[in-house]
Motif scaffolding. Structure first.
Motif, PDB file in Angstrom:
ATOM      1  N   SER A   1     -12.387   4.045  -0.973  1.00  0.00           N
ATOM      2  CA  SER A   1     -12.427   5.575  -1.320  1.00  0.00           C
ATOM      3  C   SER A   1     -12.574   5.630  -2.798  1.00  0.00           C
ATOM      4  O   SER A   1     -12.952   6.937  -2.978  1.00  0.00           O
TER       5      SER A   1
ATOM      6  N   HIS B   1       0.682  -1.254   0.089  1.00  0.00           N
ATOM      7  CA  HIS B   1      -0.067   0.067  -0.014  1.00  0.00           C
ATOM      8  C   HIS B   1       0.894   1.166   0.072  1.00  0.00           C
ATOM      9  O   HIS B   1       2.078   1.238   0.520  1.00  0.00           O
TER      10      HIS B   1
ATOM     11  N   GLU C   1     -11.204  10.359   4.191  1.00  0.00           N
ATOM     12  CA  GLU C   1     -11.497   9.983   5.893  1.00  0.00           C
ATOM     13  C   GLU C   1     -11.194  11.171   6.472  1.00  0.00           C
ATOM     14  O   GLU C   1     -11.391  10.892   7.810  1.00  0.00           O
TER      15      GLU C   1
ATOM     16  N   ASN D   1     -12.279  -1.041   4.695  1.00  0.00           N
ATOM     17  CA  ASN D   1     -11.530  -1.132   5.791  1.00  0.00           C
ATOM     18  C   ASN D   1     -12.393  -1.572   7.045  1.00  0.00           C
ATOM     19  O   ASN D   1     -13.017  -0.908   8.139  1.00  0.00           O
TER      20      ASN D   1
ATOM     21  N   ASP E   1      -3.522   1.594  -4.400  1.00  0.00           N
ATOM     22  CA  ASP E   1      -4.724   1.798  -3.148  1.00  0.00           C
ATOM     23  C   ASP E   1      -5.415   0.847  -2.908  1.00  0.00           C
ATOM     24  O   ASP E   1      -4.983  -0.364  -3.482  1.00  0.00           O
ATOM     25  N   SER E   2      -6.336   0.783  -1.915  1.00  0.00           N
ATOM     26  CA  SER E   2      -7.227  -0.533  -1.579  1.00  0.00           C
ATOM     27  C   SER E   2      -7.732  -0.995  -2.821  1.00  0.00           C
ATOM     28  O   SER E   2      -7.663  -2.356  -2.836  1.00  0.00           O
TER      29      SER E   2
ATOM     30  N   SER F   1      -8.827   8.955  -3.125  1.00  0.00           N
ATOM     31  CA  SER F   1      -8.480   8.000  -2.701  1.00  0.00           C
ATOM     32  C   SER F   1      -6.827   8.097  -2.810  1.00  0.00           C
ATOM     33  O   SER F   1      -6.513   9.155  -3.578  1.00  0.00           O
ATOM     34  N   THR F   2      -5.921   7.421  -2.112  1.00  0.00           N
ATOM     35  CA  THR F   2      -4.523   7.601  -2.260  1.00  0.00           C
ATOM     36  C   THR F   2      -4.041   7.567  -3.817  1.00  0.00           C
ATOM     37  O   THR F   2      -3.243   8.382  -4.383  1.00  0.00           O
TER      38      THR F   2
ATOM     39  N   HIS G   1      -7.758  12.962   1.721  1.00  0.00           N
ATOM     40  CA  HIS G   1      -8.291  11.760   1.486  1.00  0.00           C
ATOM     41  C   HIS G   1      -9.611  11.776   2.391  1.00  0.00           C
ATOM     42  O   HIS G   1     -10.081  12.904   3.192  1.00  0.00           O
TER      43      HIS G   1
ATOM     44  N   HIS H   1      -6.368  10.124   9.955  1.00  0.00           N
ATOM     45  CA  HIS H   1      -7.110  10.960   9.399  1.00  0.00           C
ATOM     46  C   HIS H   1      -7.952  12.208  10.261  1.00  0.00           C
ATOM     47  O   HIS H   1      -8.234  13.119   9.723  1.00  0.00           O
TER      48      HIS H   1
HETATM   49  P1  13P Z   1      -7.096   3.942  -0.114  1.00  0.00           P
HETATM   50  O1  13P Z   1      -8.113   3.012  -0.441  1.00  0.00           O
HETATM   51  O2  13P Z   1      -7.333   5.466  -0.661  1.00  0.00           O
HETATM   52  O3  13P Z   1      -5.685   3.546  -0.416  1.00  0.00           O
HETATM   53  O4  13P Z   1      -7.221   4.214   1.520  1.00  0.00           O
HETATM   54  C1  13P Z   1      -6.683   3.143   2.436  1.00  0.00           C
HETATM   55  C2  13P Z   1      -6.743   3.972   3.894  1.00  0.00           C
HETATM   56  O5  13P Z   1      -6.530   2.860   4.479  1.00  0.00           O
HETATM   57  C3  13P Z   1      -6.942   5.052   3.882  1.00  0.00           C
HETATM   58  O6  13P Z   1      -6.592   5.217   5.385  1.00  0.00           O
END
Ligand code: 13P
Ligand code: SF4
Length: 325
Positions: free
Chosen positions: A143, A38, A214, A128, A54-55, A228-229, A212, A189
Motif C-alpha cells: 500500500s 507488523h 483497503e 497480500n 508496514d509490509s 499505508s500503516t 488505509h 477494512h
Molecule cells: P501495510 O502494508 O499498510 O502495513 O498493510 C498491511 C495489511 O495487511 C493491511 O491490512
C-alpha cells in the motif's frame, strides 16, 4: 494433515510463571534470531520486536539483516515474502493459521483462467497474496508504493491488479489508469461503518479522519489522509491535529500513542460490533507465548519449494528495485 498443521502452532504446556519477555530475549541472543513485527500485532509483541514496520519496510528488513532466524510476527503471506527474500534463513511464525482474508480471496487456479481473458496485460499484485499468485505476477506492490509501482509502467500499458478492489480503485482514481481489478477485499477494512464514522466526526469535528486504502471508497472519500500503516503513523506525527479517527486495524494505535502520547486516537467503528475497535483475527492469533515456543523449538517454520521461490521472488525483487529508485 499432521498435528502441527491442524493446530497451526506447537501446543506445548509451559509454566504459567514463565517470564516470556526475558526468555524470548535470551533465545534471540542464543540463536541469533530477530523478531520482525507488523503494526497490527498486539502492543506487547510490538514492544519486544527488533523491527516494526508496514509490509514494505518488513520485506526490506527481511531482505537485509544478519540473523540466522527470522521470527515473523505478522501473517502468513508476510512470512512467506521474508522466506523468499532470505531463503537460506529459517523463518518461523508463532501460528501457521495466521492467514489473511484478502490473500485467500484469490486462488491460483481461478486467476490463471482470469488472466487468460486479458492478453497483453501485466499483472501487478498486492503483497497480500500467496506465493503462487506472486509467481503469476509481473510485479508486487504494497500500500505504500502501489502508485509508484503502477506509474512505473507507461500510460498505455494494460494492467491487471490483484486482489484488493478497494486499493485497485483507489490507484485508478489517483493515476487515471483503468486497471482490470480482481474482486477481492479484506474483511477487516470492509467492516468500517461510514454512518458511525460520520457520527464520530459530528461529535469530534476537530478530529481528522485517516484511512488505509483497503477501506471502501465512501470512507476514503471522506478521509483527510489515506496511506499505508507506516504512512498513517508518519502523518499523525507531522500533522498539527490533536485528534484522529483511525480507519485501519486497531493495533496501529499502540504505536501512534507511543509516538504521540498527547494526541487522541479514536478507532473507527466496524458495522457489526459493540467493541468500538477493529481487530484482524489473523494478526491477533499471535501471542508472546507462541513466540516463545516457536523460538525455543524452531517451529512452525515457513517452508517453500525452490521452484516457487525462484518464480515468486522475481516480482518481489522488482518491487524493491522500483521502490528504491
Ligand atoms: P501495510 O502494508 O499498510 O502495513 O498493510 C498491511 C495489511 O495487511 C493491511 O491490512
Ligand atoms: Fe489481511 Fe485484512 Fe488482516 Fe491485513 S487486516 S492481514 S489484509 S485480513
Amino acid at each position: 494433515m499432521n498435528d502441527l498443521e491442524e493446530k497451526g502452532y506447537l501446543d506445548i504446556k509451559v509454566d504459567s510463571n514463565i517470564d516470556f519477555i526475558k526468555e524470548i530475549n535470551e533465545l534471540k541472543k542464543q540463536k541469533n534470531a530477530i523478531i520482525l513485527a507488523h503494526y497490527y500485532q498486539t502492543g506487547d509483541i510490538q514492544d519486544i520486536a527488533d523491527f516494526i514496520g508496514d509490509s514494505l519496510q518488513l520485506s526490506q528488513k527481511a531482505a537485509d539483516n544478519n540473523a540466522d532466524i527470522i521470527l515473523f510476527a505478522g501473517v502468513h503471506f508476510m512470512a512467506e515474502t521474508a522466506k523468499m527474500l532470505s531463503p537460506q534463513k529459517k523463518v518461523l511464525v508463532p501460528d501457521l493459521k495466521a492467514g489473511c482474508s484478502l490473500a485467500d480471496s484469490i486462488k491460483a487456479e481461478d486467476f490463471i483462467k482470469f488472466k487468460a481473458n486479458y492478453p497483453n496485460h501485466v499483472v501487478v499484485s498486492y503483497v497480500n497474496t500467496t506465493a503462487k499468485i506472486k509467481a503469476l505476477s509481473d510485479v508486487v506492490c504494497t500500500s505504500s508504493n502501489a502508485i509508484k509501482i503502477v506509474e512505473s509502467f507507461s500510460k498505455d500499458q494494460k494492467i491487471i491488479f490483484t486482489p484488493d478492489k478497494n486499493l485497485g480503485n483507489y490507484i485508478n482514481s489517483q493515476t487515471g489508469r483503468n486497471m482490470v481489478i480482481w474482486d477481492g477485499a479484506c474483511h477487516v477494512h470492509e467492516q468500517f461503518s461510514l454512518e458511525k464514522i460520520i457520527e464520530l466526526k459530528k461529535q469530534n469535528p476537530e478530529a481528522k479522519i485517516i484511512a488505509h486504502p483497503e477501506c471502501k471508497k465512501p470512507i476514503l472519500i471522506m478521509s483527510d489522509f489515506i496511506g499505508s500503516t507506516a504512512a498513517l503513523l508518519d502523518y499523525i506525527s507531522k500533522d498539527s491535529a490533536e485528534k484522529f479517527i483511525v480507519a485501519t486495524e486497531s493495533g496501529i494505535i499502540h504505536q501512534m500513542q507511543k509516538n504521540c502520547p498527547d494526541k487522541i486516537f479514536i478507532p473507527a467503528p466496524p458495522i457489526d460490533s459493540t467493541c468500538g475497535c477493529n481487530d484482524c483475527n489473523f494478526m491477533k492469533l499471535n501471542t508472546l507465548k507462541k513466540i516463545y515456543i516457536a523460538l525455543k523449538y524452531e517451529q512452525p517454520e515457513i517452508l517453500l519449494s525452490d521452484e516457487i521461490i525462484k518464480k515468486a521472488v522475481i516480482p518481489i525483487r522488482r518491487m524493491l528495485e522500483i521502490s528504491g529508485k
